[in-house]
Write a protein that holds these residues in place. Structure first.
Motif, short mmCIF file in Angstrom:
data_model
loop_
_atom_site.label_atom_id
_atom_site.label_comp_id
_atom_site.label_asym_id
_atom_site.label_seq_id
_atom_site.Cartn_x
_atom_site.Cartn_y
_atom_site.Cartn_z
N ARG A 69 0.81 -1.22 0.00
CA ARG A 69 0.00 0.00 0.00
C ARG A 69 0.84 1.27 0.00
NH1 ARG A 69 -4.94 -1.45 4.23
NH2 ARG A 69 -5.66 -3.33 3.14
N THR A 70 2.15 1.13 0.06
CA THR A 70 3.05 2.28 -0.02
C THR A 70 4.09 2.01 -1.09
OG1 THR A 70 4.68 1.47 1.59
CG2 THR A 70 2.74 2.63 2.47
N VAL A 71 4.82 3.06 -1.48
CA VAL A 71 5.88 2.89 -2.47
C VAL A 71 6.97 1.97 -1.94
CG1 VAL A 71 7.64 4.06 -3.83
CG2 VAL A 71 5.39 5.11 -3.55
N ASP A 72 7.28 2.08 -0.65
CA ASP A 72 8.27 1.18 -0.06
C ASP A 72 7.80 -0.27 -0.15
OD1 ASP A 72 10.04 3.20 0.57
OD2 ASP A 72 9.30 3.46 2.62
N ASP A 73 6.50 -0.48 0.10
CA ASP A 73 5.95 -1.84 -0.01
C ASP A 73 6.09 -2.37 -1.43
OD1 ASP A 73 5.20 -1.82 2.64
OD2 ASP A 73 3.13 -1.21 2.22
N LEU A 74 5.79 -1.53 -2.43
CA LEU A 74 5.89 -1.96 -3.82
C LEU A 74 7.32 -2.33 -4.18
CD1 LEU A 74 3.61 0.73 -5.55
CD2 LEU A 74 3.02 -1.63 -4.97
N GLY B 112 -4.28 4.96 -5.64
CA GLY B 112 -4.79 6.31 -5.50
C GLY B 112 -3.82 7.37 -6.00
N ASP B 113 -4.31 8.60 -6.16
CA ASP B 113 -3.49 9.68 -6.69
C ASP B 113 -2.28 9.97 -5.80
OD1 ASP B 113 -5.11 10.01 -8.87
OD2 ASP B 113 -6.28 11.66 -8.00
N SER B 114 -2.48 9.88 -4.50
CA SER B 114 -1.36 10.16 -3.58
C SER B 114 -0.24 9.15 -3.77
CB SER B 114 -1.86 10.15 -2.14
OG SER B 114 -0.78 10.34 -1.24
N LEU B 115 -0.61 7.86 -3.85
CA LEU B 115 0.40 6.83 -4.04
C LEU B 115 1.07 6.98 -5.41
CD1 LEU B 115 1.90 4.29 -3.27
CD2 LEU B 115 -0.08 2.94 -3.96
N LEU B 116 0.30 7.30 -6.44
CA LEU B 116 0.88 7.46 -7.77
C LEU B 116 1.83 8.65 -7.83
CD1 LEU B 116 -2.29 6.72 -9.93
CD2 LEU B 116 -0.26 5.28 -9.73
N SER B 117 1.51 9.72 -7.13
CA SER B 117 2.42 10.87 -7.09
C SER B 117 3.73 10.51 -6.39
CB SER B 117 1.74 12.05 -6.38
OG SER B 117 0.62 12.50 -7.12
N SER B 118 3.62 9.76 -5.30
CA SER B 118 4.82 9.31 -4.59
C SER B 118 5.61 8.34 -5.45
CB SER B 118 4.43 8.64 -3.27
OG SER B 118 3.78 9.55 -2.41
N LEU C 92 5.75 8.33 -8.75
CA LEU C 92 6.46 9.11 -9.76
C LEU C 92 7.77 9.64 -9.20
CD1 LEU C 92 6.75 10.59 -12.45
CD2 LEU C 92 5.31 12.42 -11.52
N THR C 93 7.73 10.18 -7.99
CA THR C 93 8.95 10.70 -7.36
C THR C 93 9.99 9.60 -7.19
OG1 THR C 93 7.68 12.37 -6.16
CG2 THR C 93 9.86 11.83 -5.30
N ARG C 94 9.56 8.41 -6.76
CA ARG C 94 10.49 7.30 -6.56
C ARG C 94 11.08 6.85 -7.90
NH1 ARG C 94 10.90 3.58 -2.43
NH2 ARG C 94 10.25 5.39 -1.21
N VAL C 95 10.27 6.78 -8.93
CA VAL C 95 10.76 6.38 -10.24
C VAL C 95 11.84 7.36 -10.72
CG1 VAL C 95 10.13 6.21 -12.69
CG2 VAL C 95 8.68 5.14 -10.96
N LEU C 96 11.60 8.64 -10.57
CA LEU C 96 12.58 9.65 -10.99
C LEU C 96 13.86 9.50 -10.18
CD1 LEU C 96 10.24 12.77 -11.27
CD2 LEU C 96 11.07 11.33 -13.13
N ASP C 97 13.75 9.29 -8.87
CA ASP C 97 14.93 9.15 -8.02
C ASP C 97 15.74 7.92 -8.38
OD1 ASP C 97 14.23 11.44 -6.69
OD2 ASP C 97 13.30 10.41 -4.99
N ARG C 98 15.05 6.79 -8.59
CA ARG C 98 15.77 5.54 -8.85
C ARG C 98 16.47 5.57 -10.20
NH1 ARG C 98 15.64 1.11 -5.78
NH2 ARG C 98 16.53 0.02 -7.56
N MET C 99 15.85 6.18 -11.19
CA MET C 99 16.44 6.18 -12.51
C MET C 99 17.72 7.01 -12.57
SD MET C 99 14.89 4.15 -14.46
CE MET C 99 13.34 3.25 -14.55
N GLU C 100 17.89 7.92 -11.63
CA GLU C 100 19.12 8.72 -11.61
C GLU C 100 20.34 7.89 -11.21
OE1 GLU C 100 18.50 12.00 -9.04
OE2 GLU C 100 17.13 13.07 -10.39
#
Length: 357
Positions: free
Chosen positions: A295-300, A337-343, A345-353
């Motif tokens: 249910r969180t980005v860390d969980d995913l 949800g939108d909140s999880l998707l926004s978080s 997106l941030t994680r995807v951008l950070d990891r790809m760097e």
């Protein structure tokens, strides 16, 4: 309902009734349904694919096999198995939601077949403006023997009947219950690891299996529009990530529509219409985007490491898997949800760097 038939699955019947009431004024100008009403009526054909889908569903809700078979034959030259003449038993067994198939399926016990092959599953495809049929045929040609056995398997294709507009695939019917939601990620992970072990080197560059599926193209477009509307400052970064995944990540055979309805407790993996050779993380992203993970980005991220890690570097799989979770989470309007998707997106951008293939 104007069709005479035995009562079954009341909820589906009520839906069919509503569909028929809404369409009735349109169809009264055509003799299209008359075959289902009297045996001596004219036998016309459906005027469009959408009519075929609608009427096929209505007939399926009321076990109108003869009318359904006539509907297919009148629309195209392809001839389905006759429930009355060629089978011991026949039943409609549910429906789907895709655009490329009729979405009403039959289980047929074919007369004269060996017991193990007697029960077959019938699925009708549209041939025009649709590559799903070609994907299934290519999958069967290149990977059929490898996928038709083992703890996880694709039901063996028995026969393909093709006309100019339609094609019907008959595959071995594999009974079994759906896996539970709590088991979806575990079973999906086992399926992904099994598919990653198959070599894709013999599949030529021009094969349909190497083309992106329309579901990804559509989902990616929707996701890009979402980013442009909610976080436009990250749009160029998202485009760069898309190119990075496409050009650099290793590719494997992927099912393309993995979720708990398509993995049975028996091990059968159903509905390969979206299969292809896609970058790593494609199937995991689809599964997690449907809400079967944490249910969180860390969980995913933890789910990707724990359940989908294969022979490739986990860092690559996790980065690409989060990207596909984002794309399908937004683009397929999943339960995320939108909140999880926004978080996300941030994680995807950070990891790809920091990720390198």
């Amino acid at each position: 309902m104007i069709l005479a038939a035995k009562l079954r699955l009341p909820m589906r019947q009520r839906l069919a009734d509503r569909m028929w009431r809404a369409a009735k004024p349109h169809y009264l100008a055509s003799p299209l349904l008359s075959y289902g009403l009297s045996s001596d009526a004219e036998n016309p054909g459906a005027r469009s694919w959408q009519e075929l889908k609608l009427l096929g569903y209505v007939f399926s809700c009321y076990e109108q096999h003869e009318a359904y078979e006539h509907l297919l034959e009148a629309f195209d030259s392809v001839k389905p198995v006759s429930a009355e003449q060629e089978t011991e038993k026949a039943s409609f067994i549910g429906s789907g939601s895709g655009d490329s198939t009729l979405n009403c399926y039959r289980a047929l016990k074919v007369t004269g077949q060996a017991d193990v092959d007697a029960w077959q599953f019938e699925k009708v495809y549209r041939r025009r403006d649709n590559d799903d049929l070609e994907r299934v045929k290519a999958l069967n040609a290149f990977f059929g023997p490898s996928l038709s056995s083992g703890e996880l398997f694709m039901p063996r294709i028995m026969e393909i009947r093709e006309g100019s507009e339609l094609a019907i695939i008959y595959s071995r019917l594999t009974p079994g219950t759906r896996i539970s939601k709590s088991r979806a990620v575990v079973a999906g992970g086992a399926a992904v690891r099994m598919l990653m072990d198959l070599s894709v080197q013999t599949v030529p560059p021009d094969s349909v299996l190497r083309r992106p599926h329309p579901q990804f193209i559509n989902a990616h477009t929707i996701t890009r529009d979402w980013i442009a509307g909610t976080a436009p400052q990250h749009l160029s970064e998202f485009d760069a990530i898309t190119d990075w995944v496409e050009q650099n990540c290793p590719r494997f055979l992927a099912h393309g529509d993995l979720h708990r309805k398509n993995i049975l407790a028996s091990g059968a993996m159903l509905d390969w219409d979206s299969c292809g050779i896609y970058p790593i993380g494609y199937d995991p992203g689809l599964i997690l985007a449907r809400g079967f993970g944490g249910r969180t980005v860390d969980d995913l991220e933890s789910d990707l490491i724990s359940h989908f890690g294969g022979k490739e570097d986990n860092r690559i799989l996790v980065s690409a898997g989060l990207f596909y979770t984002l794309v399908f989470g937004v683009g397929k309007r999943s339960v995320l949800g939108d909140s999880l998707l926004s978080s996300l997106l941030t994680r995807v951008l950070d990891r790809m760097e920091i990720t390198e293939c």
